[in-house]
Design a protein around this motif. Sequence first.
Motif, PDB file in Angstrom:
ATOM      1  N   PHE A   1     -18.728 -38.281  -7.244  1.00 58.01           N
ATOM      2  CA  PHE A   1     -18.983 -39.643  -7.741  1.00 58.01           C
ATOM      3  C   PHE A   1     -20.418 -40.078  -7.471  1.00 58.01           C
ATOM      4  N   ALA A   2     -21.015 -39.528  -6.418  1.00 56.32           N
ATOM      5  CA  ALA A   2     -22.405 -39.860  -6.100  1.00 56.32           C
ATOM      6  C   ALA A   2     -23.387 -39.068  -6.974  1.00 56.32           C
ATOM      7  N   GLY A   3     -22.860 -38.176  -7.803  1.00 57.23           N
ATOM      8  CA  GLY A   3     -23.723 -37.407  -8.705  1.00 57.23           C
ATOM      9  C   GLY A   3     -24.269 -36.133  -8.094  1.00 57.23           C
ATOM     10  N   GLY A   4     -23.799 -35.767  -6.931  1.00 61.40           N
ATOM     11  CA  GLY A   4     -24.348 -34.600  -6.245  1.00 61.40           C
ATOM     12  C   GLY A   4     -23.472 -33.357  -6.295  1.00 61.40           C
ATOM     13  N   ARG A   5     -22.415 -33.373  -7.083  1.00 66.49           N
ATOM     14  CA  ARG A   5     -21.539 -32.197  -7.128  1.00 66.49           C
ATOM     15  C   ARG A   5     -21.122 -31.936  -8.573  1.00 66.49           C
ATOM     16  N   ARG A   6     -21.274 -30.696  -9.025  1.00 63.54           N
ATOM     17  CA  ARG A   6     -20.969 -30.343 -10.416  1.00 63.54           C
ATOM     18  C   ARG A   6     -19.666 -29.572 -10.562  1.00 63.54           C
ATOM     19  N   SER A   7     -19.154 -29.016  -9.464  1.00 62.86           N
ATOM     20  CA  SER A   7     -17.840 -28.370  -9.573  1.00 62.86           C
ATOM     21  C   SER A   7     -17.120 -28.493  -8.230  1.00 62.86           C
ATOM     22  N   PHE A   8     -15.802 -28.373  -8.287  1.00 62.22           N
ATOM     23  CA  PHE A   8     -14.995 -28.528  -7.079  1.00 62.22           C
ATOM     24  C   PHE A   8     -14.655 -27.156  -6.510  1.00 62.22           C
ATOM     25  N   ASP A   9     -14.719 -27.047  -5.187  1.00 66.98           N
ATOM     26  CA  ASP A   9     -14.433 -25.774  -4.528  1.00 66.98           C
ATOM     27  C   ASP A   9     -12.994 -25.687  -4.022  1.00 66.98           C
ATOM     28  N   VAL A  10     -12.284 -26.819  -3.938  1.00 65.37           N
ATOM     29  CA  VAL A  10     -10.915 -26.773  -3.399  1.00 65.37           C
ATOM     30  C   VAL A  10     -10.012 -25.970  -4.331  1.00 65.37           C
TER      31      VAL A  10
END
Lengths: 204, 170
Positions: free
Chosen positions: A102-111
């Motif tokens: 949401f802060a714009g710092g992540r492009r994919s999820f690792d979970v």
Amino acid sequence: MKASELKRLGGGREAERKARVAAAELAGAARDAGLLDVAYAFADSPFGPLLVAVGRHGLLCVQYPNHDFDATLSEIAREVSPRVLESRSETDEIRRELDEYFAGGRRSFDVRVDLALVHGEFVKRVLRATARIPFGRVLTYRDVATEAGNALAVRAAGNALGSNPIPIVVPCHRVVRTGGGLGGYTGGLDRKKTLLTIEGVLGR
Amino acid sequence: MGPPKEGSRLRKPIPPFQAFLDAHRTAVYRFLMVSVGPNEADECFQETFLSALRAYPRLRDGSNLRGWVLAIATRKAIDAARARNRRALPVADPADEAPAALAVEAADPPDDDLWKAVAGLPVRQRMAVVHRFVLDESYAEIGAAMGSTEEAARANVYQALKKLREVEPR
């Protein structure tokens, strides 16, 4: 000796407080004993608190605040395991990844994701195809139906996406209409617009 | 559809454990506070709910979860009282009815006559009193929770009240 006098042995409001404190320690004891099957917590988001639930095989759900959280937890109890407890540590990773997204710092999820709450092979194939759409890109309902092995099942693909229990992480917001329209969204169209704006697909 | 047939059992679904814990934690805590004393209540509380959690997936009917968890708490309280008696009396194998005094420490709980009187009751009588007057249960429910009968529960409460009246100067 009156019954009302005996009643006060129960500790009044002090017992309520102590019971709450003792109950809050149970999730840790359950984890140590290997008895915690599903942990859930609430994650902050621009849309309000999201319910996130993590099972032994991965993330089971992310639910928007307009959903009935109790109903979702009951469904998990029925279909995965009734050993469901509120616990922050098991849900730390997904909550952190959502914050970063949401802060714009992540492009994919690792979970890791677990589709245990998803019924039907076609629906699972649609959601797996959707999970492969990269950040900032979109596919059409027809594309996703084709990827799932049935190019004609466009409406069924739409329904599958509408029933996605893990929105945002399984990015059903990245599926739109062929003609350029946004299509629908379980969480409401405004949320789809917000997510696509975060990803730069829609202008601010 | 129509109404359920006579004799058919309607099963209630098993709620998520957290909902079950939230619904019954205070009753269990109140029960343990008086049954085993404030110092051991926390430990017995954890043991009670861990036992419940262990057995939880095998439950088939959620219609009397309160009675179920209070029965577990009752067994834990009896075990705790036996362990305490063994520590106090190295000789005998004390029966349930042996007096099990609470290990009451200075600050906590209230140092008053009622507490002392209840703490001096035999363990089954003390627990029956807690079920009846702290948790407002019927004698049938108390009998079920204590693994005995409605009549035994009534007798336990009767005996306890008789003793409490003798002790208390009124």
